[in-house]
Motif scaffolding. Structure first.
Motif, PDB file in Angstrom:
ATOM      1  N   GLU A 137     -40.338  12.083 -67.506  1.00 18.66           N
ATOM      2  CA  GLU A 137     -41.083  11.410 -66.573  1.00 18.66           C
ATOM      3  C   GLU A 137     -41.677  12.632 -65.276  1.00 18.66           C
ATOM      4  OE1 GLU A 137     -38.175   9.429 -62.776  1.00 18.66           O
ATOM      5  OE2 GLU A 137     -39.615  11.230 -62.090  1.00 18.66           O
ATOM      6  N   GLN A 140     -44.530  12.972 -59.752  1.00 20.55           N
ATOM      7  CA  GLN A 140     -43.449  12.098 -58.907  1.00 20.55           C
ATOM      8  C   GLN A 140     -44.196  12.164 -57.566  1.00 20.55           C
ATOM      9  OE1 GLN A 140     -42.337  13.986 -60.916  1.00 20.55           O
ATOM     10  NE2 GLN A 140     -40.116  13.872 -61.116  1.00 20.55           N
ATOM     11  N   ASN A 142     -45.164  11.374 -53.600  1.00 21.20           N
ATOM     12  CA  ASN A 142     -44.640  10.366 -52.698  1.00 21.20           C
ATOM     13  C   ASN A 142     -46.417  10.396 -52.576  1.00 21.20           C
ATOM     14  OD1 ASN A 142     -42.521  10.997 -52.603  1.00 21.20           O
ATOM     15  ND2 ASN A 142     -41.874  13.032 -51.348  1.00 21.20           N
ATOM     16  N   PHE A 177     -42.729   8.534 -61.443  1.00 21.32           N
ATOM     17  CA  PHE A 177     -41.872   7.798 -59.988  1.00 21.32           C
ATOM     18  C   PHE A 177     -42.625   7.659 -59.034  1.00 21.32           C
ATOM     19  CE2 PHE A 177     -37.650   7.160 -58.020  1.00 21.32           C
ATOM     20  CZ  PHE A 177     -37.615   6.194 -57.640  1.00 21.32           C
ATOM     21  N   TYR A 334     -31.834   7.891 -51.280  1.00 23.93           N
ATOM     22  CA  TYR A 334     -32.598   8.878 -52.518  1.00 23.93           C
ATOM     23  C   TYR A 334     -32.112   8.438 -53.964  1.00 23.93           C
ATOM     24  CZ  TYR A 334     -35.844  12.142 -55.453  1.00 23.93           C
ATOM     25  OH  TYR A 334     -36.029  12.915 -56.353  1.00 23.93           O
ATOM     26  N   ASP A 338     -32.248   6.728 -57.753  1.00 27.82           N
ATOM     27  CA  ASP A 338     -31.861   6.913 -58.642  1.00 27.82           C
ATOM     28  C   ASP A 338     -30.953   6.867 -60.060  1.00 27.82           C
ATOM     29  OD1 ASP A 338     -34.103   8.741 -59.634  1.00 27.82           O
ATOM     30  OD2 ASP A 338     -33.507  10.591 -58.445  1.00 27.82           O
ATOM     31  N   LEU A 341     -32.926   3.937 -61.809  1.00 27.62           N
ATOM     32  CA  LEU A 341     -33.826   3.706 -62.362  1.00 27.62           C
ATOM     33  C   LEU A 341     -33.262   4.244 -63.514  1.00 27.62           C
ATOM     34  CD1 LEU A 341     -36.388   4.819 -62.797  1.00 27.62           C
ATOM     35  CD2 LEU A 341     -36.518   7.120 -61.297  1.00 27.62           C
ATOM     36  N   VAL A 358     -38.843  17.738 -62.179  1.00 26.46           N
ATOM     37  CA  VAL A 358     -38.709  17.964 -60.523  1.00 26.46           C
ATOM     38  C   VAL A 358     -38.315  19.592 -60.667  1.00 26.46           C
ATOM     39  CG1 VAL A 358     -37.801  16.420 -58.980  1.00 26.46           C
ATOM     40  CG2 VAL A 358     -38.122  15.101 -61.097  1.00 26.46           C
ATOM     41  N   GLN A 362     -34.253  20.374 -56.312  1.00 28.59           N
ATOM     42  CA  GLN A 362     -33.399  19.232 -56.624  1.00 28.59           C
ATOM     43  C   GLN A 362     -32.130  18.927 -57.556  1.00 28.59           C
ATOM     44  OE1 GLN A 362     -36.048  15.479 -56.308  1.00 28.59           O
ATOM     45  NE2 GLN A 362     -37.103  16.248 -55.031  1.00 28.59           N
ATOM     46  N   PHE A 366     -29.381  15.831 -58.520  1.00 25.20           N
ATOM     47  CA  PHE A 366     -29.551  15.622 -60.265  1.00 25.20           C
ATOM     48  C   PHE A 366     -27.916  15.350 -60.688  1.00 25.20           C
ATOM     49  CE2 PHE A 366     -34.108  14.852 -59.892  1.00 25.20           C
ATOM     50  CZ  PHE A 366     -34.588  14.120 -60.230  1.00 25.20           C
TER      51      PHE A 366
HETATM   52  N1  ARG Z   1     -40.721  11.617 -55.300  1.00 26.40           N
HETATM   53  C1  ARG Z   1     -40.215  12.726 -55.163  1.00 26.40           C
HETATM   54  C2  ARG Z   1     -40.186  13.506 -54.332  1.00 26.40           C
HETATM   55  O1  ARG Z   1     -41.995  14.090 -54.051  1.00 26.40           O
HETATM   56  C3  ARG Z   1     -39.540  12.986 -56.226  1.00 26.40           C
HETATM   57  C4  ARG Z   1     -38.724  11.852 -57.671  1.00 26.40           C
HETATM   58  C5  ARG Z   1     -38.394  12.749 -58.905  1.00 26.40           C
HETATM   59  N2  ARG Z   1     -37.934  11.063 -59.611  1.00 26.40           N
HETATM   60  C6  ARG Z   1     -36.875  11.579 -59.411  1.00 26.40           C
HETATM   61  N3  ARG Z   1     -36.636  10.682 -60.518  1.00 26.40           N
HETATM   62  N4  ARG Z   1     -35.791  11.325 -58.305  1.00 26.40           N
HETATM   63  O2  ARG Z   1     -39.488  15.117 -53.948  1.00 26.40           O
END
Ligand code: ARG
Length: 601
Positions: A137, A140, A142, A177, A334, A338, A341, A358, A362, A366
């Motif tokens: 993945e 991703q 926003n 995502f 959030y 996940d 997902l 990512v 983060q 995770f």
């Molecule tokens: N959209 C999120 C961002 O911009 C990142 C997503 C990462 N993927 C996940 N499975 N949480 O911070």
């Protein structure tokens, strides 16, 4: 899990040969152990490939120095027929046994696989158990936010990993995502409805970028109004917006549906421009409600703690703090999304390994998500991997929408293309078609951006430096592309001259006697091992460094050895074949980085 093995043909040959000799001396040993043991000598004067004898010391009860010299003597005493044709000579150098290879054999055995029609050299097989089906993945972003230079790092990294894994034979699923719900969306919609003054662009393609700007303005305005009488009013509207989005109807919901498409179109266009493809699109909005239901189900099983209506898990015994999964208003977070997902990914695609590209901020998120999955009894929790990477900074510091020093993606692309056209392609204005000029500028821009992003290891910061990344004489994508194009045109020019000698059978590799030619041959033979270690370590940077070195070695060769005016047609055609190998390996290597290789530039 058992490690997968790729053995290059040279090491395989040498190992089988060495095993026969070592076994006779009574040491316990295996081809496997031997194959892993080879290394490169510090200089070509000392040989082409070295075998360190340390690990045999124990079982042979002798000093490595002595082992090396005995092995060298044994090999020297063998009749030529008892030695693989690949080995010309073996010499002891301290505790190392250094092999000199027969470069004609190397050329025939290895390099000719590059030149064959089906290029078997690039179709490696990895032995061991079947490779796990892997989902990667990446990219991703926003929706309703600005796409900027930083996003390109993730895009380049994820896409290159997909290509590396595929090359190594893994079944791979690429997925994205996008975050299309949440407070950032609410802020953007709030501004769009209450404060937006400029007209919405008429062209659909421009609307995503416009929306990103709106988000930045929204963010700024809300910050400014903190502590003023407007603060609570704003908060109320934002809550109302989030509620409507949740319920799936109402004015804001309609505005969300419409504007979400603007952002998605911008993403799709960027992916098309970057030659990036996703097998599966997941959206935050689609896992939102199901993720809440999932957590409620597990709440009944008594897995989570509940306090004042909120639900979560205490992970402090794992040093991961508290992970909140449902707010007291019943909404998820959030992490909640996940969890759903992760479940979907494994169930819907029957994958065995799930990688998340990512950024490093983060990491805690995770670690928490994977731990909660484990507590939920999710068998694949251990197969989830967060591949963290560090930031992209500007030469004058970190990018931030608040500081307003973000480089939007479209600006980056337009600026790159303009510079490439002006600096490199102006001279072809009346020689090439406009289509070719535009295509080449596009391809070189991809090269500059992706190589710039990939040459640095994921865990290191990148300083984005446009002029550096475009340099044709430094470590840059355009430099590699330019080398490829130069070799291509050399081949085109010189090929007819050696057509006669090329047609009549074998390539006379034995004519390549210069050091720079040897170095180039050995480097080419290394390609697959570099790719495999790039895949195993999730580091496309290994491929970047390799390609850069290969270009430098080719330049040395080119300066020393004339291809067009070689001393004999045999030498010339061997050099031509060598040049073709370099061109093919550059092209293949660039493609693993997601970078096209124009024939001329
Ligand atoms: N959209 C999120 C961002 O911009 C990142 C997503 C990462 N993927 C996940 N499975 N949480 O911070």
């Amino acid at each position: 899990m058992q490690r997968q093995e790729y053995i290059d043909p040279i090491k395989k040959d040498l190992s089988h040969f060495l095993l026969g000799i070592i076994e006779k001396s009574g040491a316990a040993c295996s081809v496997d152990m031997l194959q892993k043991n080879f290394c490169a000598p510090p200089s070509l004067d000392l040989g082409h490939i070295a075998f360190p004898c340390f690990f045999l010391a124990k079982s042979l009860k002798k000093a490595p120095l002595q082992i090396a010299s005995t092995l060298a003597q044994t090999i020297a005493a063998l009749p030529a027929a008892a030695r693989p044709t690949l080995i010309k000579q073996a010499k002891a150098e301290g505790p190392y046994l250094n092999f000199y290879l027969d470069l004609k054999e190397l050329g025939t055995l290895v390099l000719e696989q590059i030149l064959q029609e089906d290029q078997t050299f690039f179709k490696i097989t990895i032995s061991g158990q079947a490779l796990p089906k892997t989902m990667i993945e990446f990219s991703q972003p926003n929706t309703h936010k600005e796409l900027h230079v930083g996003h390109m790092r993730n895009l380049a990294l994820g896409d290159s990993l997909i290509r590396l894994y595929r090359y190594c034979g893994f079944p791979v699923v690429s997925t994205t995502f996008p975050g299309d719900v949440g407070t950032h969306v609410a802020k953007c919609l709030w501004y769009l409805k209450h404060h937006q003054k400029e007209a919405i662009p008429t062209t659909m393609e421009k609307r995503g970028e416009f929306l990103g700007k709106i988000y930045t303005l929204a963010h700024k305005k809300l910050e400014e109004e903190l502590g003023t009488p407007l603060e609570s009013e704003n908060r109320e509207i934002l809550t109302q917006i989030l509620k409507e989005l949740h319920q799936g109807h109402g004015e804001y919901f309609n505005l969300w549906k419409e504007s979400r498409e603007w952002s998605l179109l911008q993403m799709r266009n960027l992916y098309k421009w970057s030659d990036v493809h996703f097998d599966q699109w997941y959206f935050e909005s689609e896992v939102d409600a199901p993720s809440v239901a999932l957590i409620k189900k597990y709440l009944e099983k008594g897995l989570f703690v509940q306090s004042e209506g909120a639900v979560g898990v205490d992970l402090s015994s794992d040093n991961l703090g508290f992970c909140l999964l449902l707010k007291s208003d019943g909404n998820g977070l959030y992490a909640t999304k996940d969890i759903e997902l992760a479940r979907r990914k494994f169930e819907e695609h029957k994958i065995e390994k799930s990688i998340y590209v990512v950024d490093v901020r983060q990491s805690l998120h995770f670690a928490q998500v994977f731990k909660v999955l484990e507590l939920m009894g999710f068998a694949h929790a251990k197969d989830c991997i967060h591949l963290a990477y560090d930031f992209v900074e500007l030469p004058d510091g970190a990018m931030s929408s608040r500081k307003g020093n973000i480089v939007p993606i479209q600006e980056l692309i337009d600026e790159m293309v303009k510079l490439i056209r002006n600096n490199y392609l102006l001279q072809y204005e009346n020689l090439w078609s406009e289509e070719e000029i535009a295509r080449t500028a596009h391809h070189v821009a991809i090269g500059a951006i992706k190589y710039g992003m990939l040459r640095i290891d994921p865990q290191r910061k990148i300083v984005f430096d446009l002029p550096e990344w475009l340099k044709i004489d430094g470590e840059s994508g355009p430099y590699i592309q330019y080398s490829h194009a130069r070799i291509s045109s050399l081949i085109e020019k010189v090929a007819p001259k050696y057509a006669a000698s090329a047609n009549n059978s074998a390539i006379p590799w034995e004519e390549l006697k210069e050091r720079s030619e040897e170095a180039l041959m050995l480097k080419l033979a290394d390609f697959n091992q570099v790719v495999i270690s790039a895949q195993e370590n999730n580091r496309p940077s290994f491929v970047c460094a390799y390609l850069y070195d290969l270009c430098k070695l080719y330049n040395n060769f080119y300066a020393e050895c004339s291809v067009a005016h070689a001393a004999s047609p045999e030498i010339g055609s061997a050099r031509l074949a060598l040049s073709k190998c370099v061109r093919e390996v550059l092209r293949e290597g660039l493609s693993l980085l997601g970078i096209p290789a124009p024939k001329r530039m």
